[in-house]
Design an enzyme around this catalytic site. Structure first.
Site, PDB file in Angstrom:
ATOM      1  CD  GLU A  83      -2.820   0.867   2.526  1.00 35.81           C
ATOM      2  OE1 GLU A  83      -2.790  -0.165   3.234  1.00 35.81           O
ATOM      3  OE2 GLU A  83      -3.480   1.871   2.803  1.00 35.81           O
ATOM      4  NE  ARG A 112       2.369  -8.547  10.558  1.00 41.65           N
ATOM      5  CZ  ARG A 112       2.382  -7.419   9.817  1.00 41.65           C
ATOM      6  NH1 ARG A 112       3.328  -6.541   9.976  1.00 41.65           N
ATOM      7  NH2 ARG A 112       1.435  -7.183   8.969  1.00 41.65           N
ATOM      8  CE  LYS A 152       2.721   0.217   5.181  1.00 47.26           C
ATOM      9  NZ  LYS A 152       2.306   0.052   3.779  1.00 47.26           N
TER      10      LYS A 152
HETATM   11  P1  ATP Z   1       2.326  -2.291   8.301  1.00 48.26           P
HETATM   12  O1  ATP Z   1       1.593  -3.267   9.166  1.00 48.26           O
HETATM   13  O2  ATP Z   1       3.759  -2.125   8.628  1.00 48.26           O
HETATM   14  O3  ATP Z   1       1.627  -0.985   8.128  1.00 48.26           O
HETATM   15  P2  ATP Z   1       1.136  -3.395   5.957  1.00 48.26           P
HETATM   16  O4  ATP Z   1       0.885  -4.846   6.044  1.00 48.26           O
HETATM   17  O5  ATP Z   1      -0.018  -2.489   6.144  1.00 48.26           O
HETATM   18  O6  ATP Z   1       2.355  -3.010   6.886  1.00 48.26           O
HETATM   19  P3  ATP Z   1       1.412  -3.345   3.119  1.00 48.26           P
HETATM   20  O7  ATP Z   1       1.967  -2.257   2.299  1.00 48.26           O
HETATM   21  O8  ATP Z   1      -0.019  -3.650   3.031  1.00 48.26           O
HETATM   22  O9  ATP Z   1       1.835  -3.011   4.597  1.00 48.26           O
HETATM   23  O10 ATP Z   1       2.263  -4.665   2.921  1.00 48.26           O
HETATM   24  C1  ATP Z   1       2.673  -5.168   1.686  1.00 48.26           C
HETATM   25  C2  ATP Z   1       3.032  -6.605   1.832  1.00 48.26           C
HETATM   26  O11 ATP Z   1       4.073  -6.764   2.780  1.00 48.26           O
HETATM   27  C3  ATP Z   1       1.854  -7.415   2.342  1.00 48.26           C
HETATM   28  O12 ATP Z   1       1.770  -8.617   1.611  1.00 48.26           O
HETATM   29  C4  ATP Z   1       2.186  -7.666   3.776  1.00 48.26           C
HETATM   30  O13 ATP Z   1       1.637  -8.857   4.222  1.00 48.26           O
HETATM   31  C5  ATP Z   1       3.714  -7.701   3.756  1.00 48.26           C
HETATM   32  N1  ATP Z   1       4.259  -7.319   5.055  1.00 48.26           N
HETATM   33  C6  ATP Z   1       4.005  -6.198   5.753  1.00 48.26           C
HETATM   34  N2  ATP Z   1       4.641  -6.207   6.940  1.00 48.26           N
HETATM   35  C7  ATP Z   1       5.334  -7.377   6.993  1.00 48.26           C
HETATM   36  C8  ATP Z   1       6.187  -7.994   7.958  1.00 48.26           C
HETATM   37  N3  ATP Z   1       6.471  -7.403   9.118  1.00 48.26           N
HETATM   38  N4  ATP Z   1       6.718  -9.196   7.662  1.00 48.26           N
HETATM   39  C9  ATP Z   1       6.455  -9.785   6.493  1.00 48.26           C
HETATM   40  N5  ATP Z   1       5.661  -9.276   5.551  1.00 48.26           N
HETATM   41  C10 ATP Z   1       5.093  -8.087   5.787  1.00 48.26           C
HETATM   42 MG    MG Z   2      -1.742  -3.562   4.586  1.00 50.10          MG
END
Ligand code: ATP
Ligand code: MG
Length: 564
Positions: free
Chosen positions: A40, A268, A278
């Site tokens: 995102e 994760r 984030k």
């Molecule tokens: P955050 O929780 O840090 O805001 P998010 O999941 O909202 O992260 P996205 O941009 O939606 O962030 O994530 C893009 C991809 O990265 C998704 O497939 C998500 O599952 C993966 N991802 C995000 N954080 C992690 C993590 N800590 N470990 C592994 N994969 C991750």
């Molecule tokens: Mg997300």
């Protein structure tokens, strides 16, 4: 000493590889492997994303497949093209190449709308006039059925008309939503008539003002996977509970027995001493606690890059930690180990004195300069050697001298001998202090027979010090970075804000550090081992007349020791 981690061994298949190999054996989806990375664009990528990138792009490489980059841009309030650009830069820097052009969920808004109409016509979706808070309330709790909306049984024609008018902007934000009609009694809360569209009069960074209704994540994600021909849609564990909804939406649009994507969840990455959400990282940026998303203390890919981490070290780290089905916390020391391991192979060794004190070698001829030949990297003979000027006056590290050293201090002290690396053995004869008791000058004599590489080089003394020649060294700024948080789990305290655990010493700036002359031409991003001190890299803040070095990581892990 640093922690010992086992050498990379040939590992067995992780559970996702096992699923893929099973699918390939069954010739599922014409034996294609097609993954995607779906960020995102509402922040910079962090080390958790790096794990997901290595996994998705790595699987595509391993199975001769493809991996798409798809921006999940369904939430225009928080998204920005600055983030889109940084995400692409970071993926490229990690060394991966996405399939074709970058893709956007917003490219599918038209198709998603058409499918919403299909669902309405099939009696599987309806427009609800209730406010979202009430809808949430009516969902209730998993153990008891929820309350059905009074609008749930609206006729198809009315629903079609209302959805179109929602799209045309006839209603204000929050006035209506489109919901899937599934099961208000399901024990899975996500199946209790989830929202598919909300009204949001908000300009989008790609579609401009074309849309004022935006699809929810669950409605957009699986259909985007389907449109792109994704075979394995890998996401983190918190989406496991969404999987039945992912499948339900696909059931509505995919014919039985044809191609369809499959969602697979993995744990994760959580890192000790690190916050990764984030939202929290944005808070650190906006409050000015750090200097931007690429501050070398940030766990962002751009922060690690600026700090001097290499793509290889991050990929090796991702390999080492592997893929699990259960949440866990990885010791940040393992990441630091991985960067040390790679820099040890590639970083030339150089002399830099961060906290200098002057040494005069009283029996060395005034005005004489000798070029000492020094090996650049004992780990990598191909890197060759360079010459460093040696003269009568040199700098050593202030903490390499003690007036009254204990027996085991194998550095400089009155009457003691040490070797100056690549040069001679010197003996401390005297020293001068100012009125505050600060040492201002140390006097030594050298033994001309002991030149490194010469016939007298064999004479052994316990200590070896790095040094630079006063007349030839130049000044630079050095930024000593340390961990940003002092607590293992800064975001894990119920009654305390994560910012209470900031390390007040996470950045120390030193001026007038003394550098060997060969560093004069160093360029932003160049990496070195400052002998006996750690790994450093040139910061982009550097100018021709003022070099700035960032400490990437010290030579040894001092945190494990401190905590014992
Ligand atoms: P955050 O929780 O840090 O805001 P998010 O999941 O909202 O992260 P996205 O941009 O939606 O962030 O994530 C893009 C991809 O990265 C998704 O497939 C998500 O599952 C993966 N991802 C995000 N954080 C992690 C993590 N800590 N470990 C592994 N994969 C991750
Ligand atoms: Mg997300």
């Amino acid at each position: 000493m640093g922690m010992d981690y086992p050498e990379n061994e040939k590992r067995s298949l992780n559970f996702i590889e096992a699923i893929i190999e099973e699918d390939l054996r069954n010739n599922k989806n014409e034996s294609r492997v097609h993954t995607r990375f779906p960020p995102e664009p509402n922040g910079y990528l962090h080390i958790g994303h790096a794990k997901s990138i290595c996994l998705n792009f790595g699987l595509a490489e391993e199975y001769n497949g493809l991996c798409n980059l798809r921006f999940d841009d369904t939430n225009p309030e928080k998204e920005d093209t600055e983030y889109v650009d940084s995400i692409m830069e970071d993926i490229r820097w990690l060394g991966f190449k996405w399939n074709g052009e970058p893709l956007y969920a917003s490219d599918y808004f038209d198709q998603l709308y058409k499918w919403a109409v299909v669902l309405i016509k099939a009696g599987k979706a309806y427009v609800d006039d209730q406010p979202q808070e009430l809808i949430s309330e009516q969902r209730g709790v998993p153990t008891r059925p929820g309350v059905e909306s009074p609008y749930r049984n609206r006729g198809v024609e009315e629903n079609l008309d209302l959805l179109e008018r929602m799209k045309n902007g006839e209603f204000p934000n929050g006035a209506k939503v489109l919901r899937a009609k599934i099961d208000m009694a399901s024990p899975n809360m996500h199946l209790r008539d989830p929202i598919m569209y909300r009204i949001l009069h908000q300009e989008h960074h790609r579609t401009g003002n074309k849309w004022c209704i935006y699809p929810m994540y669950d409605w957009a994600h699986g259909q985007s996977d389907y449109l792109e021909g994704i075979t394995h849609s890998i996401c983190t564990l918190e989406f496991e509970i969404h999987r039945p909804l992912y499948d339900w939406f696909l059931d509505q649009i995919v014919e039985e027995g044809t191609y369809r994507p499959r969602q697979i969840e993995f744990a994760r990455l959580n890192l000790s001493y690190t916050v990764m959400s984030k939202r929290k990282l944005l808070e650190l940026v906006e409050s000015g606690i750090v200097n931007g998303w690429d501050d070398p203390r940030m766990p962002t890919i751009s922060g690690y890059r600026r700090r001097g981490y290499t793509p290889e070290s991050i990929r090796n780290f991702a390999d080492r930690i592997g893929i699990a089905k259960r949440d866990n916390v990885i010791d940040v020391g393992l990441l630091e180990f991985s960067v040390r391991e790679h820099l040890n192979q590639i970083a030339p060794r150089v002399f830099a004195v961060l906290d200098p004190v002057k040494v005069v070698i009283t029996n060395y001829p005034e005005g004489q300069v000798e070029e000492m030949e020094i090996i650049n990297n004992p780990e990598n003979p191909e890197d060759g050697s360079r010459k460093i000027p040696f003269s009568r006056e040199i700098y050593i590290e202030r903490n390499d001298f003690m007036e009254d050293p204990p027996k085991k201090f194998f550095r400089m002290g009155p009457g003691r001998e040490v070797r100056l690396k690549g040069a001679y053995i010197v003996k401390c004869e005297d020293y001068i202090k100012d009125e505050n008791g600060k040492i201002t000058e140390i006097h030594c004599t050298y033994d001309p027979e002991t030149k490194s590489g010469g016939s007298g080089a064999g004479r052994k003394v316990k200590g070896t010090l790095h040094w630079v020649s006063v007349a030839h060294a130049f000044d630079a700024e050095v930024r000593l970075y340390d961990r940003l948080f002092m607590d293992e789990d800064p975001a894990g305290h119920k009654d305390k804000d994560f910012k209470e655990f900031l390390n007040p010493e996470s950045l120390k700036v030193l001026q007038h550090c003394k550098m060997e002359p060969s560093l004069k031409n160093a360029k932003a991003g160049d990496k070195f081992q400052f002998q006996r001190l750690g790994y450093f890299c040139v910061d982009p803040d550097s100018t021709d007349n003022h070099l700035v070095f960032n400490r990437t990581v010290p030579l040894r892990d001092s945190w494990t020791k401190k905590n014992k």
